[in-house]
Design an enzyme around this catalytic site. Structure first.
Site: not given
Length: 349
Positions: A262, A291, A310
């Site tokens: 993360r 994000e 991601h």
């Protein structure tokens, strides 16, 4: 719920995979209406088409389904707010399985009460993404070791250039931060390629492919030995900015950094500074702190950074793997045993 489980399909799942779950665990009854779910744009698209809108009548039907089920396949609508609504309006809800490996973060965002967290079992899809994320980690370290930015720039400039040295993975020490499903797969893959692998974890776990495991308070000592650092840790209060400015000051000049955990685990501003001054030679990031990454982020302009939005964990078989995992956990729950990947509802990971 001991002999039967009614499951609301609350996130996109094909009819084929609904039938697969019911075949694998016949005591499961999946309640679903595909017209109430957004179409998937690609495999693993658990949120579905963002342009999809349910009519008022469809929304009523969807919420009725959520309030009459023992369990939910997926965070309803991939929305923490709708999860909170479901927990409040369905006192019989006993199990929620998140499509994400890091589903604890979604549960945290829902702001559930202690009673709800104690009543509902939350499980995640951890492990499903371990192989593709480990491959991305290997790719990231190799891209740094083999000077991908320099090769790309020379090709762009049509410059042959002279000979220069590249690092060999078999002569490197790779630090893997986190020994969960992803971390252990990274450890095994790097070891198989000849690297010396060390690890950082809250507690010592056995993995024969690790030379040493460093625990709480020893991260600085670990990074001082590493030629490359691979972050696989979840985002929790405990891990927030764990790779701090102070820790990044301790890395060897020229260290390679990969993050498949993360983005919040790394102090992003400090990472940018370390990439600019050469303490970090290269970074491959599948995740960032915020994000999507803002267009004005300095990370976009750094030539020694690769950014994946991601998406490194996605593959064509993800949906089936998650469905099979769900079926296995359903069997365990119905048999009165502990399900796979249960969320820690104190730290929410």
């Amino acid at each position: 719920m001991a002999d039967h489980l009614t499951v609301a399909v609350a996130t996109p799942l094909s009819e084929e995979l609904c039938l697969l779950i019911e075949a694998r665990e016949p005591r499961c009854e999946l309640i679903r209406d595909q017209s109430l779910l957004p179409p998937m744009r690609y495999p693993g698209d658990h949120a579905g088409d963002p342009g999809f809108r349910r009519t008022a009548r469809q929304e009523e039907a969807f919420r009725a389904m959520l309030t009459h089920a023992d369990a939910s396949y997926g965070i309803p609508g991939e929305s923490p707010q709708l999860l909170a609504w479901t927990a409040e309006h369905n006192p019989g809800l006993r199990w929620v399985h998140t499509a994400a490996a890091g589903g604890g973060a979604q549960v945290r965002q829902a702001g559930l009460s202690r009673e709800q967290l104690d009543r509902i079992t939350f499980t995640t899809s951890a492990g499903v993404h371990a192989a593709p994320l480990a491959e991305f980690a290997v790719f990231g370290v190799l891209a740094g070791a083999k000077l991908l930015p320099r090769l790309t720039a020379q090709k762009h400039d049509r410059t042959w250039g002279g000979a220069f040295l590249m690092r060999q993975l078999s002569q490197m020490t790779v630090l893997v931060a986190g020994m969960g499903h992803i971390g252990n797969r990274c450890i095994d893959d790097f070891h198989a390629l000849g690297a010396r692998v060390i690890a950082y974890n809250r507690s010592v776990h056995d993995n024969p492919n690790v030379s040493a495991v460093y625990t709480t308070g020893q991260l600085g000592e670990a990074v001082e030995q590493a030629d490359a650092i691979v972050v696989t840790l979840p985002g929790t209060e405990r891990t927030n900015k764990l790779l701090s400015a102070e820790i990044l000051q301790q890395v060897r000049p020229g260290t390679i950094l990969v993050n498949v955990g993360r983005g919040t685990v790394i102090d992003q501003a400090a990472m940018v500074n370390a990439l600019a001054d050469g303490r970090l030679a290269f970074a491959a990031l599948d995740v960032v702190a915020d994000e999507p990454l803002p267009t004005d982020s300095p990370l976009w302009g750094l030539p020694n950074v690769i950014i994946s939005p991601h998406t490194a964990g996605l593959d064509a078989h993800e949906d089936r793997s998650i469905a099979e995992l769900f079926a296995r956990s359903a069997t365990l729950i119905l048999d009165g045993r502990e399900p796979l990947n249960r969320v820690n509802t104190v730290e929410l990971y």
